[in-house]
Design a protein around this motif. Structure first.
Motif, mmCIF file in Angstrom:
data_model
loop_
_atom_site.group_PDB
_atom_site.id
_atom_site.type_symbol
_atom_site.label_atom_id
_atom_site.label_comp_id
_atom_site.label_asym_id
_atom_site.label_seq_id
_atom_site.Cartn_x
_atom_site.Cartn_y
_atom_site.Cartn_z
ATOM 1 N N VAL A 165 -5.096 -5.393 -5.288
ATOM 2 C CA VAL A 165 -3.856 -4.624 -5.382
ATOM 3 C C VAL A 165 -3.273 -4.399 -3.994
ATOM 4 O O VAL A 165 -4.001 -4.133 -3.027
ATOM 5 C CB VAL A 165 -4.120 -3.268 -6.067
ATOM 6 C CG1 VAL A 165 -2.832 -2.481 -6.220
ATOM 7 C CG2 VAL A 165 -4.779 -3.484 -7.421
ATOM 8 N N ASP A 166 -1.961 -4.486 -3.914
ATOM 9 C CA ASP A 166 -1.247 -4.260 -2.660
ATOM 10 C C ASP A 166 -1.628 -2.898 -2.080
ATOM 11 O O ASP A 166 -1.492 -1.875 -2.747
ATOM 12 C CB ASP A 166 0.257 -4.315 -2.939
ATOM 13 C CG ASP A 166 1.103 -4.239 -1.677
ATOM 14 O OD1 ASP A 166 0.687 -3.582 -0.712
ATOM 15 O OD2 ASP A 166 2.202 -4.829 -1.667
ATOM 16 N N LEU A 195 -5.393 1.058 -13.131
ATOM 17 C CA LEU A 195 -5.283 -0.247 -13.773
ATOM 18 C C LEU A 195 -4.241 -0.202 -14.895
ATOM 19 O O LEU A 195 -3.499 -1.178 -15.093
ATOM 20 C CB LEU A 195 -6.647 -0.672 -14.323
ATOM 21 C CG LEU A 195 -7.684 -1.076 -13.264
ATOM 22 C CD1 LEU A 195 -9.060 -1.192 -13.876
ATOM 23 C CD2 LEU A 195 -7.290 -2.408 -12.613
ATOM 24 N N LEU A 243 -0.820 -0.483 -13.435
ATOM 25 C CA LEU A 243 -0.520 -1.858 -13.035
ATOM 26 C C LEU A 243 -0.060 -2.691 -14.217
ATOM 27 O O LEU A 243 0.771 -3.600 -14.076
ATOM 28 C CB LEU A 243 -1.747 -2.496 -12.396
ATOM 29 C CG LEU A 243 -2.120 -2.001 -11.006
ATOM 30 C CD1 LEU A 243 -3.499 -2.507 -10.618
ATOM 31 C CD2 LEU A 243 -1.068 -2.476 -9.985
ATOM 32 N N LEU A 278 -11.010 -2.800 -9.582
ATOM 33 C CA LEU A 278 -9.846 -2.696 -8.718
ATOM 34 C C LEU A 278 -10.290 -2.701 -7.261
ATOM 35 O O LEU A 278 -11.181 -1.926 -6.871
ATOM 36 C CB LEU A 278 -9.080 -1.417 -9.047
ATOM 37 C CG LEU A 278 -7.749 -1.178 -8.324
ATOM 38 C CD1 LEU A 278 -6.807 -0.386 -9.216
ATOM 39 C CD2 LEU A 278 -7.968 -0.414 -7.019
ATOM 40 N N TRP A 300 0.954 -0.143 -2.408
ATOM 41 C CA TRP A 300 1.034 0.442 -3.749
ATOM 42 C C TRP A 300 -0.068 1.479 -3.933
ATOM 43 O O TRP A 300 0.174 2.569 -4.463
ATOM 44 C CB TRP A 300 0.926 -0.648 -4.811
ATOM 45 C CG TRP A 300 1.113 -0.128 -6.218
ATOM 46 C CD1 TRP A 300 2.286 0.021 -6.885
ATOM 47 C CD2 TRP A 300 0.079 0.316 -7.111
ATOM 48 N NE1 TRP A 300 2.055 0.528 -8.136
ATOM 49 C CE2 TRP A 300 0.702 0.728 -8.312
ATOM 50 C CE3 TRP A 300 -1.311 0.410 -7.025
ATOM 51 C CZ2 TRP A 300 -0.009 1.210 -9.396
ATOM 52 C CZ3 TRP A 300 -2.024 0.899 -8.107
ATOM 53 C CH2 TRP A 300 -1.366 1.298 -9.281
ATOM 54 N N LEU A 301 -1.262 1.155 -3.487
ATOM 55 C CA LEU A 301 -2.374 2.102 -3.594
ATOM 56 C C LEU A 301 -2.072 3.394 -2.834
ATOM 57 O O LEU A 301 -2.302 4.500 -3.343
ATOM 58 C CB LEU A 301 -3.656 1.468 -3.042
ATOM 59 C CG LEU A 301 -4.250 0.330 -3.862
ATOM 60 C CD1 LEU A 301 -5.342 -0.380 -3.073
ATOM 61 C CD2 LEU A 301 -4.802 0.841 -5.190
ATOM 62 N N ASP A 304 -6.127 -5.369 -1.715
ATOM 63 C CA ASP A 304 -5.900 -6.772 -1.375
ATOM 64 C C ASP A 304 -5.946 -6.940 0.146
ATOM 65 O O ASP A 304 -4.939 -7.158 0.813
ATOM 66 C CB ASP A 304 -4.547 -7.227 -1.928
ATOM 67 C CG ASP A 304 -4.370 -8.745 -1.846
ATOM 68 O OD1 ASP A 304 -5.334 -9.422 -1.434
ATOM 69 O OD2 ASP A 304 -3.279 -9.237 -2.182
ATOM 70 N N GLN A 350 0.218 5.637 -4.614
ATOM 71 C CA GLN A 350 -0.404 6.342 -5.741
ATOM 72 C C GLN A 350 -1.348 7.446 -5.278
ATOM 73 O O GLN A 350 -1.990 8.107 -6.095
ATOM 74 C CB GLN A 350 -1.189 5.351 -6.616
ATOM 75 C CG GLN A 350 -0.391 4.156 -7.102
ATOM 76 C CD GLN A 350 0.918 4.557 -7.741
ATOM 77 O OE1 GLN A 350 0.949 5.424 -8.618
ATOM 78 N NE2 GLN A 350 2.005 3.915 -7.319
ATOM 79 N N VAL A 364 -9.377 -7.169 -9.489
ATOM 80 C CA VAL A 364 -7.922 -7.018 -9.454
ATOM 81 C C VAL A 364 -7.550 -6.555 -8.045
ATOM 82 O O VAL A 364 -7.765 -5.400 -7.678
ATOM 83 C CB VAL A 364 -7.433 -5.997 -10.505
ATOM 84 C CG1 VAL A 364 -5.918 -5.828 -10.400
ATOM 85 C CG2 VAL A 364 -7.835 -6.449 -11.903
ATOM 86 N N GLU A 382 -9.838 5.075 -11.748
ATOM 87 C CA GLU A 382 -9.652 3.619 -11.673
ATOM 88 C C GLU A 382 -8.978 3.096 -12.937
ATOM 89 O O GLU A 382 -8.074 2.249 -12.861
ATOM 90 C CB GLU A 382 -10.992 2.923 -11.456
ATOM 91 C CG GLU A 382 -10.847 1.417 -11.235
ATOM 92 C CD GLU A 382 -12.148 0.736 -10.874
ATOM 93 O OE1 GLU A 382 -12.137 -0.492 -10.696
ATOM 94 O OE2 GLU A 382 -13.183 1.440 -10.771
#
Length: 331
Positions: A244-245, A326, A329, A182, A248-249, A185, A252, A242, A322
């Protein structure tokens, strides 16, 4: 040369002392001695820099150079008074955090500095102001005998923060256990680091040559994507990433930059988007030489393997965290 290192028992200070000894210089390290030992061959002076008599054992000697790595303005103000007239030159390891703004790609040493911290004791929140105050104290005391070194992210063997080695170690675990990995992005975001040995060499070369002034001692300008690819190559991992936006991270609870439950080198704050994107042109004109990113990553990974790529780290995501992300997602 006769060199006095104020510190010399932790990562950067110890590396400076050790390299100076390897070059044949006579080295004295002044420190409390609680963080570790001075390198073999160095004279060790035990002193608490918060005390008024901290420099009594060294202020009566003549020094070719003094090196300081402190973040406490009070320590530097006292050292400037005690040692400013006793040394031919002084190098202070400052920080890119001294700048007032971090959103101008390619900015150099002419950028505005933060106001100096008036207090003698700094906090994590006033780190930049404290380093600015220390520069001011030494500049006023030493004038053209003063050298300010402003690194950004220091990388390589010995980085116990876990930041610079996280991605190479993570790719190594993925090469062994399988992916995916992960990543945020932000492949086009700036990423810049200097290998500790390149930084040490530049500082000592500058002292030996009598160079003064301020220098951004940083790595070449690059991207997070290039950092990941160099990490992959060093580890031999060709599996899935992967991306990831970042929003979004953040939602979380994943932290940026460093520390527990973080993704190192990710800077979410747009006002800091160029913190790892400063010009090193002046430093290169002054003699800075940098190893390629591929070599930086391979040497860092070799040290990470020696420390254990499965160890609990000071920065990054744990394997369990992690996997949890994932799984979210995929839902």
């Amino acid at each position: 040369m006769d060199l006095l290192v104020l510190g010399g028992t932790q990562w950067l200070g110890r590396a400076l002392a050790a390299e100076a000894l390897a070059r044949g210089h006579r080295v004295t390290c002044l420190a409390r001695g609680e963080a570790g030992d001075a390198p073999e061959g160095a004279e060790f002076v035990r002193a608490d820099r918060s005390r008024v008599d901290a420099y009594d054992a060294v202020s009566g000697r003549a020094w070719d150079g003094v090196i300081d790595v402190t973040r406490q303005p009070g320590y530097a103000r006292a050292a400037a008074a005690a040692l400013g007239g006793a040394t031919r030159r002084l190098a202070f390891i400052s920080s890119g955090n001294v700048y007032a703004a971090h959103d101008v790609p390619g900015a150099d040493e002419t950028a505005e500095l933060l106001p100096p911290l008036a207090a003698d004791v700094s906090t994590p929140e006033t780190y930049g102001e404290a380093k600015s105050a220390i520069e001011q104290a030494y500049r006023e005391a030493l004038g053209d005998r003063f050298l300010a070194i402003r690194p950004g992210l220091i990388a390589g063997p010995g980085d116990e923060s876990g930041r610079s080695g996280y991605w190479a170690a993570r790719m190594a675990r993925a090469a062994r256990d399988g992916g995916p990995v992960l990543v945020p992005d932000i492949l086009d975001a700036a990423a810049q680091a200097i290998h500790i040995d390149d930084l040490v060499r530049f500082i000592l070369d500058a002292l030996e040559r009598g160079i003064a002034g301020a220098f951004d001692a940083v790595g070449d300008r690059s991207t997070f994507g290039a950092w990941l690819e160099a990490s992959r190559a060093a580890a031999g991992f060709d599996g899935e990433l992967v991306a990831v936006d970042p929003d979004w991270l953040a939602a979380q609870g994943v932290a940026e930059w460093s520390g527990a439950d973080s993704l190192p080198l990710w800077i979410a704050d747009p006002t800091w988007n160029a913190f790892l994107d400063r010009s090193n042109a002046a430093a290169k004109r002054g003699g800075l030489r940098l190893r390629p990113l591929a070599r930086l990553q391979s040497e860092t990974l070799a040290w990470e393997r020696g420390r254990g790529i499965d160890r609990e780290r000071g920065a990054g995501l744990s394997p369990e965290r992690e996997r949890e992300l994932l799984a979210l997602l995929r839902d």
